[in-house]
Design a protein around this motif. Structure first.
Motif, PDB file in Angstrom:
ATOM      1  N   GLU A 104      38.853  42.509  37.334  1.00 41.36           N
ATOM      2  CA  GLU A 104      39.038  41.705  37.858  1.00 41.36           C
ATOM      3  C   GLU A 104      39.867  41.710  39.149  1.00 41.36           C
ATOM      4  OE1 GLU A 104      41.720  40.591  34.383  1.00 41.36           O
ATOM      5  OE2 GLU A 104      40.888  38.527  34.424  1.00 41.36           O
ATOM      6  N   GLY A 105      39.603  40.779  40.083  1.00 42.14           N
ATOM      7  CA  GLY A 105      40.224  41.130  41.572  1.00 42.14           C
ATOM      8  C   GLY A 105      39.468  40.283  42.556  1.00 42.14           C
ATOM      9  N   HIS A 106      37.963  39.775  42.388  1.00 40.81           N
ATOM     10  CA  HIS A 106      37.269  39.075  43.231  1.00 40.81           C
ATOM     11  C   HIS A 106      37.772  37.760  43.245  1.00 40.81           C
ATOM     12  CE1 HIS A 106      34.386  41.622  45.288  1.00 40.81           C
ATOM     13  NE2 HIS A 106      34.048  42.038  44.274  1.00 40.81           N
ATOM     14  N   ARG A 107      37.886  36.601  44.425  1.00 40.18           N
ATOM     15  CA  ARG A 107      38.462  35.378  44.399  1.00 40.18           C
ATOM     16  C   ARG A 107      37.262  34.394  44.301  1.00 40.18           C
ATOM     17  NH1 ARG A 107      41.355  38.584  47.289  1.00 40.18           N
ATOM     18  NH2 ARG A 107      40.705  37.499  49.287  1.00 40.18           N
ATOM     19  N   GLY A 108      36.016  34.937  44.231  1.00 40.27           N
ATOM     20  CA  GLY A 108      34.789  34.018  44.209  1.00 40.27           C
ATOM     21  C   GLY A 108      34.021  34.617  43.241  1.00 40.27           C
ATOM     22  N   ASN A 109      32.590  33.783  43.142  1.00 39.46           N
ATOM     23  CA  ASN A 109      31.757  34.413  42.518  1.00 39.46           C
ATOM     24  C   ASN A 109      31.278  35.665  42.667  1.00 39.46           C
ATOM     25  OD1 ASN A 109      31.710  31.466  41.808  1.00 39.46           O
ATOM     26  ND2 ASN A 109      29.479  31.155  42.231  1.00 39.46           N
ATOM     27  N   ILE A 110      30.851  36.533  41.725  1.00 39.77           N
ATOM     28  CA  ILE A 110      30.372  37.934  42.016  1.00 39.77           C
ATOM     29  C   ILE A 110      28.801  37.601  42.382  1.00 39.77           C
ATOM     30  CG2 ILE A 110      29.919  39.932  40.897  1.00 39.77           C
ATOM     31  CD1 ILE A 110      32.751  39.041  41.058  1.00 39.77           C
ATOM     32  N   ASN A 111      28.206  38.091  43.314  1.00 39.36           N
ATOM     33  CA  ASN A 111      27.149  38.021  43.858  1.00 39.36           C
ATOM     34  C   ASN A 111      26.065  38.976  43.397  1.00 39.36           C
ATOM     35  OD1 ASN A 111      27.559  35.435  44.913  1.00 39.36           O
ATOM     36  ND2 ASN A 111      28.219  36.273  46.708  1.00 39.36           N
TER      37      ASN A 111
END
Length: 462
Positions: A148-155
């Motif tokens: 966890e850490g991204h603040r948007g969709n993982i691409n």
């Protein structure tokens, strides 16, 4: 590349397939330490099958379906396992080398659609629009860690060496994670955050290259020119129209590749990692030197956005929303073949043994002769566009937005195909012969008696 549309899928908590112990019918660890489908299978583990069909150019079998679009797929290193990621928030394991392709179980836990998958050692890594990355044990099908850490969709998610995972996100960052956070004993699984792009990042690469000669470049990183050995470099492509290189061991951007006028959609690097090739929604392909980010060639020919690329030796293959795929010789930047017809966008491409396979939004996959460009076989059957393809041992696997994974007989499509290297050499000979013909023509004209007028009248050096 991940799904570029922003959409949400609500998980209803329903198990799509019955949970049952894999045992001898699923995936297990063998004596040699590898994880692969059990050969002692006496039945199926989860999922339904429509039974085997063996038709010339038709499906070998049709497997059980996801409850939503198949967005992505990945193949294990030995080719025995295929993983698909879906709009239904699950990933699914499939055997590829058994007579009947079997579903080996579902990986359930994401709360939004899955955008990307990869396989590392005995684990599946999945990225989702729920902004998390999950690590799954292939034997137990249990999620063993959530990143966890991204603040948007993982691409995108890809391996970075054997110890790290690299991800890109709609939040404009790429992140480096410990593959085994608990084994590292670190408080945070995130090793590094790469920030600098102004819009979402989609394609990513990891390459080994020597950048020691770049001390005179406009690098953003102090001491960048002091690199004396090959090092692991991260490459990111973004909707901000640029690509960037980063040292894995620092958070600083090394080079920025300026030139595209619209988002960068896909990237590849050559075998030596000396050359970066980028393609964009601006209809162009650009060839750069990795070391100093200088554009060497611009490949023009596609009339609409480029969606996919594969580099095979010195030949580059590309697919586009202009309903064509093309082959290019990277040394000269010339298009040598156009693969058509398609009746909609080409979404994915795979080149194997002299055959160019394409997946298309017209619900069909196709096989072309790489040398002549001739259409050799069409694979109809999906009821919606094809989003991803893989090839293994004479079988073509296609994943579609209709939610099905189909397996096709892809044997005996062409005979005695030349290798990509042989085809490139043949093109070199043709190119050099043409150049020599032009030089001979110029020499012949210059040897004529001078009859007045400009000495270069009628002489073309082009």
């Amino acid at each position: 590349m991940g799904n570029m549309k922003s959409k949400e899928t609500t998980a209803d908590g329903r198990s799509i397939y019955e949970r049952e112990a894999l045992g001898s019918a699923g995936v297990r660890k063998h004596e040699d330490g590898t994880v692969r489908p059990s050969t002692a299978s006496s039945g199926r583990s989860g999922g339904a099958s429509d039974g085997a069909r063996r038709l010339p150019g038709g499906p070998v079998c049709r497997t059980g379906t996801h409850d939503g679009s198949i967005n992505c797929m990945a193949l294990s290193e030995d080719g025995s396992l295929l993983v698909t990621g879906s709009e239904d928030c699950t990933a699914r394991l499939w055997s590829t080398k058994t007579d009947s392709t079997e579903s080996l179980g579902a990986l359930e836990g994401h709360t939004s659609y899955i955008t990307c998958v990869t396989i590392m050692a005995d684990f599946v890594i999945s990225g989702s629009a729920d902004q998390t990355i999950r690590k799954w044990d292939m034997v137990s099908r249990e999620c063993v860690f959530i990143f966890e850490g991204h603040r948007g969709n993982i691409n995108s998610v890809i391996p970075c060496g054997g110890d790290y995972i690299l991800s890109s996100s709609y939040d404009k960052t790429a992140r480096l994670w410990y593959f085994d956070p608990e084994g590292e004993g670190e408080e945070s699984p995130c090793v590094r955050v790469f920030e600098g792009h102004q819009k979402p990042i989609y394609p990513i690469l990891v390459v080994w290259t020597n950048l020691s000669d770049s001390s005179d470049s406009d690098s953003d990183s102090e001491g960048f020119g002091d690199c004396s050995e090959r090092e692991e470099i991260i490459v990111t492509g973004s909707n901000d129209t640029t690509a960037k290189t980063w040292s894995r061991d620092s958070q600083y951007s090394l080079q920025t590749f300026h030139g595209h006028e619209q988002p960068v959609s896909c990237m590849v690097a050559d075998e030596d990692s000396a050359t970066l090739i980028t393609a964009g929604l601006d209809r162009t392909i650009r060839i750069w030197t990795m070391r100093d980010a200088k554009c060497q060639r611009v490949l023009e020919g596609h009339s609409l956005s480029i969606t996919c690329m594969q580099l095979v030796g010195r030949l580059l293959y590309s697919g586009s929303t202009d309903r064509t795929a093309r082959a290019w010789v990277t040394e000269f930047g010339e298009c040598t073949r156009v693969f058509e017809p398609h009746s909609h966008s080409v979404t994915c491409i795979k080149v194997v043994k002299g055959v160019v396979f394409t997946g298309c939004n017209d619900c069909k996959a196709r096989a072309f002769d790489a040398k002549s460009g001739a259409l050799k076989r069409t694979f109809p059957g999906h009821t919606a566009g094809i989003s991803c393809i893989q090839y293994i041992d004479g079988k073509l696997f296609t994943g579609s937005t209709d939610g099905t994974l189909r397996v096709w007989n892809a044997t005996n499509i062409t005979e005695d195909q030349p290798s990509p290297e042989e085809e490139a050499e043949e093109y070199d000979k043709e190119h050099m012969a043409e150049q020599q013909k032009r030089l001979n023509d110029v020499s012949r004209r210059l040897s004529r008696p001078y009859a007045g007028g400009d000495i270069d009248d009628g002489v073309s050096m082009e």
